[in-house]
Scaffold this motif. Structure first.
Motif, mmCIF file in Angstrom:
data_model
loop_
_atom_site.group_PDB
_atom_site.id
_atom_site.type_symbol
_atom_site.label_atom_id
_atom_site.label_comp_id
_atom_site.label_asym_id
_atom_site.label_seq_id
_atom_site.Cartn_x
_atom_site.Cartn_y
_atom_site.Cartn_z
ATOM 1 N N THR A 101 -46.246 67.092 59.656
ATOM 2 C CA THR A 101 -45.330 65.999 59.344
ATOM 3 C C THR A 101 -44.639 66.285 58.011
ATOM 4 O O THR A 101 -45.097 67.117 57.228
ATOM 5 C CB THR A 101 -46.078 64.660 59.291
ATOM 6 N N GLY A 102 -43.535 65.598 57.770
ATOM 7 C CA GLY A 102 -42.760 65.862 56.566
ATOM 8 C C GLY A 102 -42.190 67.268 56.564
ATOM 9 O O GLY A 102 -41.913 67.837 55.506
ATOM 10 N N ALA A 103 -42.002 67.828 57.764
ATOM 11 C CA ALA A 103 -41.534 69.213 57.904
ATOM 12 C C ALA A 103 -40.052 69.228 58.247
ATOM 13 O O ALA A 103 -39.657 68.827 59.350
ATOM 14 C CB ALA A 103 -42.329 69.931 58.989
ATOM 15 N N LEU A 104 -39.218 69.673 57.319
ATOM 16 C CA LEU A 104 -37.771 69.714 57.517
ATOM 17 C C LEU A 104 -37.357 71.114 57.952
ATOM 18 O O LEU A 104 -37.590 72.096 57.240
ATOM 19 C CB LEU A 104 -37.046 69.328 56.232
ATOM 20 N N VAL A 105 -36.753 71.207 59.123
ATOM 21 C CA VAL A 105 -36.295 72.501 59.645
ATOM 22 C C VAL A 105 -34.959 72.851 59.010
ATOM 23 O O VAL A 105 -34.018 72.054 59.032
ATOM 24 C CB VAL A 105 -36.166 72.456 61.172
ATOM 25 N N GLU A 106 -34.894 74.049 58.456
ATOM 26 C CA GLU A 106 -33.679 74.487 57.764
ATOM 27 C C GLU A 106 -32.883 75.498 58.586
ATOM 28 O O GLU A 106 -31.661 75.555 58.493
ATOM 29 C CB GLU A 106 -34.048 75.117 56.423
ATOM 30 N N LEU A 142 -43.350 70.051 64.702
ATOM 31 C CA LEU A 142 -42.748 69.833 63.387
ATOM 32 C C LEU A 142 -42.030 68.490 63.397
ATOM 33 O O LEU A 142 -41.074 68.295 64.156
ATOM 34 C CB LEU A 142 -41.761 70.961 63.059
ATOM 35 N N GLU A 143 -42.470 67.557 62.595
ATOM 36 C CA GLU A 143 -41.878 66.223 62.526
ATOM 37 C C GLU A 143 -41.387 65.964 61.105
ATOM 38 O O GLU A 143 -42.140 66.110 60.145
ATOM 39 C CB GLU A 143 -42.909 65.167 62.936
ATOM 40 N N ALA A 144 -40.123 65.565 60.988
ATOM 41 C CA ALA A 144 -39.524 65.356 59.670
ATOM 42 C C ALA A 144 -40.089 64.125 58.957
ATOM 43 O O ALA A 144 -40.197 64.102 57.730
ATOM 44 C CB ALA A 144 -38.007 65.238 59.794
ATOM 45 N N ALA A 145 -40.475 63.102 59.735
ATOM 46 C CA ALA A 145 -41.027 61.885 59.140
ATOM 47 C C ALA A 145 -42.475 62.120 58.719
ATOM 48 O O ALA A 145 -43.054 63.178 58.969
ATOM 49 C CB ALA A 145 -40.941 60.729 60.127
ATOM 50 N N GLU A 146 -43.071 61.115 58.111
ATOM 51 C CA GLU A 146 -44.442 61.259 57.611
ATOM 52 C C GLU A 146 -45.499 61.014 58.677
ATOM 53 O O GLU A 146 -46.694 61.181 58.430
ATOM 54 C CB GLU A 146 -44.663 60.300 56.432
ATOM 55 N N ARG A 147 -45.084 60.624 59.875
ATOM 56 C CA ARG A 147 -46.013 60.459 60.989
ATOM 57 C C ARG A 147 -45.235 60.617 62.290
ATOM 58 O O ARG A 147 -44.016 60.460 62.319
ATOM 59 C CB ARG A 147 -46.713 59.090 60.945
ATOM 60 N N VAL A 148 -45.909 60.952 63.366
ATOM 61 C CA VAL A 148 -45.249 61.041 64.661
ATOM 62 C C VAL A 148 -44.906 59.634 65.139
ATOM 63 O O VAL A 148 -45.517 58.651 64.713
ATOM 64 C CB VAL A 148 -46.135 61.764 65.704
ATOM 65 N N LEU A 149 -43.905 59.538 65.993
ATOM 66 C CA LEU A 149 -43.484 58.256 66.569
ATOM 67 C C LEU A 149 -43.128 57.216 65.513
ATOM 68 O O LEU A 149 -43.228 56.009 65.755
ATOM 69 C CB LEU A 149 -44.576 57.687 67.495
#
Length: 287
Positions: A148-153, A116-123
């Motif tokens: 990507t674009g995944a915000l953990v709540e 799960l990555e909050a940004a639109e791409r890894v790295l």
């Protein structure tokens, strides 16, 4: 664990280096000494601050549930190892180098893995879109699910973590969760001593802090790079090594300015790509 040590114990004895296992609680610049937690004061003519950093803690509800791990120390590695078993589902929060390398290792052990990555791409913070796309393709080909674009709540569960809750309410099942969302530089000693701190301990091209008797190097140091005309705090083994060489030269009265182009290397699956700064060259090595 011994294989991880940069130097073996005999090295310090051979080179007449006194190795003290303790915690420094204060840098007294006026007296030119450091104070240890047991009260001992050690005088210095030159001082190097190589304090590194600590993991950044994810601030969401349920983060203290059993089954949630960080990866920084040998104890962390052992705890993760005990929680892994083929067929289990590991969720990795963070698509940086730590997250991707961990994903590769867990897939090799037979676990199902979701990143799960909050940004639109890894790295996204450390490399170009082309390199991000390369890594995403490699991991997806290996069976890793990348979001990507995944915000953990939040983290959810009863006696241990069972689900990762995303913003919007989606729930992802998890047998274990590994969080890799960066680190916080250990700059408290420097700040309390009145040294200039901005994201890290600010150093010049000779690795000197605002007090020229004190140098700094590694993850804790923030260096203004002429190439980019901005302060850069680079969490990279090659960068730490280059800064250390310069810091040592400065303490010995020599000038060896920091000039190396920033680059990274990373072990993932059967690849060891090297990302050398703005060139972003990838090199495949067969093990």
């Amino acid at each position: 664990m011994e294989e991880l040590a940069i130097r073996k114990a005999e090295f310090y004895d051979k080179h007449d280096i006194r190795l003290v296992r303790g915690t420094v609680t204060q840098v007294d610049r006026s007296a030119r000494q450091v104070v240890l937690s047991d009260g001992e004061a050690m005088a210095y003519d030159g001082l190097a601050l190589c304090t590194g950093g600590r993991v950044r803690i994810l601030s969401v509800s349920g983060i203290d549930l059993p089954g949630i791990f960080y990866l920084r120390t040998f104890a962390d590695v052992e705890a993760i190892r005990e929680a892994t078993a083929a067929g289990r589902h590991a969720v990795i929060v963070g698509g940086g180098y730590i997250g991707l390398e961990t994903a590769a290792s867990l897939r090799a052990l037979g676990l199902e893995v979701t990143i799960l990555e909050a940004a639109e791409r890894v790295l996204a913070r450390v490399t170009a879109p082309e390199v991000s796309a390369f890594y995403e393709r490699v991991h997806r080909d290996a069976g890793v699910v990348i979001r990507t674009g995944a915000l953990v709540e939040a983290m959810a569960g009863d006696d241990r973590v069972r689900e990762v809750v995303l913003a919007g309410g989606e729930r992802i099942s998890a047998d274990l969760v590994i969080v890799g969302v960066g680190l916080v530089p250990n700059t408290e000693l420097a700040a309390e001593a009145g040294l200039h701190v901005d994201s890290g301990i600010v150093i010049d091209d000779l690795a000197r802090t605002s007090d020229h008797r004190i140098v700094a190097a590694g993850d804790c140091a923030s260096h203004r790079m002429a190439r980019y005309d901005r302060l850069v705090r680079l969490e990279s083994v090659p960068s730490a090594g280059e800064q250390a060489k310069t810091a040592a030269a400065t303490l010995c009265g020599n000038e060896r300015p920091i000039a190396a182009l920033p680059w990274f290397w990373s072990d993932q699956y059967d690849l060891k790509p090297a990302d050398r700064g703005i060139e972003h060259r990838l090199r495949r090595v067969s093990f």
